[in-house]
Design a protein around this motif. Structure first.
Motif, PDB file in Angstrom:
ATOM      1  N   GLY A 193     -10.492  10.667 -12.751  1.00  0.00           N
ATOM      2  CA  GLY A 193      -9.440   9.689 -13.018  1.00  0.00           C
ATOM      3  C   GLY A 193      -8.144  10.362 -13.456  1.00  0.00           C
ATOM      4  N   ASP A 194      -8.266  11.454 -14.191  1.00  0.00           N
ATOM      5  CA  ASP A 194      -7.086  12.161 -14.688  1.00  0.00           C
ATOM      6  C   ASP A 194      -6.361  12.867 -13.540  1.00  0.00           C
ATOM      7  OD1 ASP A 194      -8.266  11.325 -17.061  1.00  0.00           O
ATOM      8  OD2 ASP A 194      -9.306  13.231 -17.316  1.00  0.00           O
ATOM      9  N   CYS A 195      -7.107  13.530 -12.667  1.00  0.00           N
ATOM     10  CA  CYS A 195      -6.493  14.192 -11.504  1.00  0.00           C
ATOM     11  C   CYS A 195      -5.894  13.158 -10.560  1.00  0.00           C
ATOM     12  CB  CYS A 195      -7.525  15.051 -10.767  1.00  0.00           C
ATOM     13  SG  CYS A 195      -7.999  16.520 -11.696  1.00  0.00           S
ATOM     14  N   PHE A 196      -6.625  12.058 -10.345  1.00  0.00           N
ATOM     15  CA  PHE A 196      -6.122  10.960  -9.510  1.00  0.00           C
ATOM     16  C   PHE A 196      -4.770  10.480 -10.055  1.00  0.00           C
ATOM     17  CE2 PHE A 196      -5.398   6.535  -8.708  1.00  0.00           C
ATOM     18  CZ  PHE A 196      -5.836   6.289  -7.426  1.00  0.00           C
ATOM     19  N   GLY A 197      -4.746  10.167 -11.352  1.00  0.00           N
ATOM     20  CA  GLY A 197      -3.525   9.631 -11.963  1.00  0.00           C
ATOM     21  C   GLY A 197      -2.364  10.606 -11.866  1.00  0.00           C
ATOM     22  N   ALA A 198      -2.638  11.871 -12.107  1.00  0.00           N
ATOM     23  CA  ALA A 198      -1.583  12.894 -12.055  1.00  0.00           C
ATOM     24  C   ALA A 198      -0.985  12.973 -10.652  1.00  0.00           C
ATOM     25  CB  ALA A 198      -2.162  14.251 -12.452  1.00  0.00           C
ATOM     26  N   THR A 199      -1.846  12.935  -9.656  1.00  0.00           N
ATOM     27  CA  THR A 199      -1.365  13.066  -8.281  1.00  0.00           C
ATOM     28  C   THR A 199      -0.638  11.791  -7.857  1.00  0.00           C
ATOM     29  OG1 THR A 199      -3.138  14.596  -7.797  1.00  0.00           O
ATOM     30  CG2 THR A 199      -2.094  13.539  -5.910  1.00  0.00           C
ATOM     31  N   PHE A 200      -1.146  10.626  -8.287  1.00  0.00           N
ATOM     32  CA  PHE A 200      -0.444   9.387  -7.958  1.00  0.00           C
ATOM     33  C   PHE A 200       0.952   9.378  -8.595  1.00  0.00           C
ATOM     34  CE2 PHE A 200       1.200   5.241  -8.522  1.00  0.00           C
ATOM     35  CZ  PHE A 200       1.055   4.715  -7.244  1.00  0.00           C
ATOM     36  N   VAL A 201       1.020   9.657  -9.889  1.00  0.00           N
ATOM     37  CA  VAL A 201       2.297   9.563 -10.613  1.00  0.00           C
ATOM     38  C   VAL A 201       3.313  10.580 -10.056  1.00  0.00           C
ATOM     39  CG1 VAL A 201       3.378   9.976 -12.867  1.00  0.00           C
ATOM     40  CG2 VAL A 201       1.322   8.566 -12.709  1.00  0.00           C
ATOM     41  N   THR A 202       2.844  11.787  -9.792  1.00  0.00           N
ATOM     42  CA  THR A 202       3.743  12.812  -9.241  1.00  0.00           C
ATOM     43  C   THR A 202       4.294  12.360  -7.881  1.00  0.00           C
ATOM     44  OG1 THR A 202       2.534  14.547 -10.382  1.00  0.00           O
ATOM     45  CG2 THR A 202       3.871  15.243  -8.510  1.00  0.00           C
ATOM     46  N   SER A 203       3.426  11.816  -7.033  1.00  0.00           N
ATOM     47  CA  SER A 203       3.854  11.370  -5.709  1.00  0.00           C
ATOM     48  C   SER A 203       4.813  10.187  -5.826  1.00  0.00           C
ATOM     49  CB  SER A 203       2.632  10.964  -4.868  1.00  0.00           C
ATOM     50  OG  SER A 203       1.700  12.019  -4.829  1.00  0.00           O
ATOM     51  N   TRP A 204       4.470   9.242  -6.696  1.00  0.00           N
ATOM     52  CA  TRP A 204       5.307   8.039  -6.905  1.00  0.00           C
ATOM     53  C   TRP A 204       6.705   8.431  -7.382  1.00  0.00           C
ATOM     54  CZ3 TRP A 204       7.237   5.773 -11.547  1.00  0.00           C
ATOM     55  CH2 TRP A 204       7.687   4.457 -11.421  1.00  0.00           C
ATOM     56  N   LEU A 205       6.772   9.352  -8.346  1.00  0.00           N
ATOM     57  CA  LEU A 205       8.083   9.772  -8.870  1.00  0.00           C
ATOM     58  C   LEU A 205       8.911  10.458  -7.791  1.00  0.00           C
ATOM     59  CD1 LEU A 205       7.163  11.236 -12.369  1.00  0.00           C
ATOM     60  CD2 LEU A 205       8.683   9.285 -11.933  1.00  0.00           C
ATOM     61  N   ASN A 206       8.244  11.123  -6.858  1.00  0.00           N
ATOM     62  CA  ASN A 206       8.978  11.847  -5.818  1.00  0.00           C
ATOM     63  C   ASN A 206       9.214  10.996  -4.572  1.00  0.00           C
ATOM     64  OD1 ASN A 206       9.515  14.508  -6.991  1.00  0.00           O
ATOM     65  ND2 ASN A 206       7.300  14.598  -7.196  1.00  0.00           N
ATOM     66  N   GLY A 207       8.980   9.685  -4.689  1.00  0.00           N
ATOM     67  CA  GLY A 207       9.383   8.771  -3.618  1.00  0.00           C
ATOM     68  C   GLY A 207       8.385   8.608  -2.483  1.00  0.00           C
ATOM     69  N   ALA A 208       7.126   9.004  -2.693  1.00  0.00           N
ATOM     70  CA  ALA A 208       6.111   8.796  -1.647  1.00  0.00           C
ATOM     71  C   ALA A 208       5.898   7.296  -1.438  1.00  0.00           C
ATOM     72  CB  ALA A 208       4.796   9.454  -2.059  1.00  0.00           C
ATOM     73  N   SER A 209       5.488   6.907  -0.239  1.00  0.00           N
ATOM     74  CA  SER A 209       5.127   5.509   0.019  1.00  0.00           C
ATOM     75  C   SER A 209       3.833   5.207  -0.731  1.00  0.00           C
ATOM     76  CB  SER A 209       4.916   5.288   1.514  1.00  0.00           C
ATOM     77  OG  SER A 209       3.735   5.959   1.923  1.00  0.00           O
ATOM     78  N   PRO A 210       3.547   3.912  -0.984  1.00  0.00           N
ATOM     79  CA  PRO A 210       2.280   3.577  -1.646  1.00  0.00           C
ATOM     80  C   PRO A 210       1.079   4.172  -0.918  1.00  0.00           C
ATOM     81  CG  PRO A 210       3.698   1.649  -1.602  1.00  0.00           C
ATOM     82  CD  PRO A 210       4.407   2.704  -0.800  1.00  0.00           C
ATOM     83  N   ARG A 211       1.078   4.124   0.419  1.00  0.00           N
ATOM     84  CA  ARG A 211      -0.067   4.636   1.176  1.00  0.00           C
ATOM     85  C   ARG A 211      -0.228   6.144   0.986  1.00  0.00           C
ATOM     86  NH1 ARG A 211      -3.429   3.050   5.105  1.00  0.00           N
ATOM     87  NH2 ARG A 211      -2.437   0.994   5.117  1.00  0.00           N
ATOM     88  N   GLU A 212       0.901   6.855   1.047  1.00  0.00           N
ATOM     89  CA  GLU A 212       0.842   8.317   0.913  1.00  0.00           C
ATOM     90  C   GLU A 212       0.389   8.707  -0.508  1.00  0.00           C
ATOM     91  OE1 GLU A 212       3.830  12.177   1.354  1.00  0.00           O
ATOM     92  OE2 GLU A 212       4.648  10.151   1.595  1.00  0.00           O
ATOM     93  N   ALA A 213       0.962   8.020  -1.498  1.00  0.00           N
ATOM     94  CA  ALA A 213       0.619   8.342  -2.893  1.00  0.00           C
ATOM     95  C   ALA A 213      -0.860   8.054  -3.165  1.00  0.00           C
ATOM     96  CB  ALA A 213       1.506   7.545  -3.853  1.00  0.00           C
ATOM     97  N   LEU A 214      -1.354   6.920  -2.641  1.00  0.00           N
ATOM     98  CA  LEU A 214      -2.748   6.526  -2.878  1.00  0.00           C
ATOM     99  C   LEU A 214      -3.705   7.473  -2.158  1.00  0.00           C
ATOM    100  CD1 LEU A 214      -3.910   4.210  -4.546  1.00  0.00           C
ATOM    101  CD2 LEU A 214      -4.126   2.878  -2.441  1.00  0.00           C
ATOM    102  N   GLU A 215      -3.340   7.878  -0.962  1.00  0.00           N
ATOM    103  CA  GLU A 215      -4.209   8.785  -0.202  1.00  0.00           C
ATOM    104  C   GLU A 215      -4.299  10.156  -0.881  1.00  0.00           C
ATOM    105  OE1 GLU A 215      -2.984  10.249   3.817  1.00  0.00           O
ATOM    106  OE2 GLU A 215      -4.936   9.413   4.411  1.00  0.00           O
TER     107      GLU A 215
END
Ligand code: ATP
Ligand code: MG
Length: 313
Positions: A257-279
């Protein structure tokens, strides 16, 4: 460039190598592994090459060294980790039961990280960050709660954002002031990352759809629900998206869950689409469970991309 901050516990984790119910008999152990939910989170952020920092406290002992060395090697700014020569680094003993649930013995509140507080130096570090991530597990002592709430206010006043993973363990939910602190953090959250029943912690709603609607109406911008091997779902005012998990062999779920969250938040902050960030986040969580040890399965961007593309062919 964004800089992501977290504040909270740094621990070593010692893992029972045989499944069973807790620690009432002698049992073989392996460790110490660097750990602590916020430490795992920020290590994964650092491994992605994102600017990152953690404010915490360790003892002047080998358990502290294990963590300092790993976080620094993975690119995390460790200037906010105080080393207290008179204290002992926190620890968690974990043993898996046959049904996959876990028993913990924590030493957090009475360890070095029980006395985390902001001073002038760490406050300056907070001011250099544009995003604050809160782990619910870090709200274990009044001075830590105070530090986290102060950091949220500094980051938000400068136009930054906040993410929040409740990350609750039955062993720590009843800490004094924990529930009030969780509620206060949630009211300031932009990205909420619950798993399972955590979605309903502070909602009137009883169904998932109603709980999501209630959270989005309260001012939260994005809700991401983690579903273990089933993957994860993304919700904002416009978009609803569910992606299945990657099929992998689960060796050790701690830290997923911690790695998931870190990767989601990093992607979201850098403007990834929801699909890209979630994947990317699903890939990060899946890779984490394939490897024994809480922080051992954190991934680089190249590892995530190779993992995803190998499963698309
Ligand atoms: P933690 O125990 O680390 O707090 P959590 O409850 O916060 O975990 P989980 O839902 O268990 O979070 O895992 C987070 C993400 O990791 C999932 O949404 C999924 O993407 C991935 N994941 C977890 N377990 C598995 C698995 N067995 N197979 C594939 N992916 C997984
Ligand atoms: Mg979690």
């Amino acid at each position: 460039m964004h800089k992501i901050l977290t504040i909270g516990e740094i621990l070593v984790e010692i893992i029972a190598t045989e499944k069973g119910d807790g620690f009432r008999q002698a049992t073989p152990l392996i460790g110490p592994f660097p750990s602590g939910a916020p430490a795992i989170f920020i290590d994964q952020v650092g491994k992605l090459g994102q600017a990152s920092a953690i404010i915490s406290r360790v003892g002047g002992d080998d358990f502290g060294h294990v963590n300092l060395a790993r976080l620094e090697a993975d690119g995390v700014d460790i200037s906010g980790i105080a080393v207290d020569p008179l204290a002992t680094t926190g620890s968690a003993f974990v043993r898996y039961r046959e049904d996959g649930s876990r028993a913990f013995v924590f030493n957090i509140r009475d360890s070095a990280c029980g006395t985390i507080r902001l001073d002038d130096k760490s406050t300056a570090l907070v001011r250099s960050c544009s995003h604050m991530h809160v782990m619910g597990s870090s709200l274990y002592a009044p001075s830590v709660v105070e530090s986290i709430l102060a950091a949220i206010d500094i980051v938000k006043a400068a136009g930054g954002t906040v993410s929040f993973d409740p990350n609750l363990r039955a062993e720590i939910l009843e800490s004094p002031g924990m529930r009030e602190a969780l509620r206060t953090v949630l009211a300031k959250t932009d990205v909420f990352l619950p798993s399972g029943a955590e979605l309903f912690l502070f909602t009137q709603a009883k169904t998932e759809a109603d709980a999501i609607a209630e959270l989005l109406a309260s001012g939260i911008k994005v809700v991401v629900v983690k579903r273990g091997a089933e993957g994860a779902s993304y919700f904002d005012a416009q978009t609803t998206l569910a992606l299945p998990g990657f099929a992998v062999e689960e060796i050790d779920p701690t830290g997923a869950g911690d790695c998931f969250g870190a990767t989601f938040v990093t992607s979201w902050l850098n403007g990834a689409s929801p699909r890209e960030a979630l994947e990317l986040a699903n890939a990060s969580g899946a890779r984490a469970v394939m490897i024994s040890g809480p922080m051992e399965g954190a991934s680089t961007r190249a590892e995530l991309e190779a993992f995803i593309s190998a499963r698309k062919d």
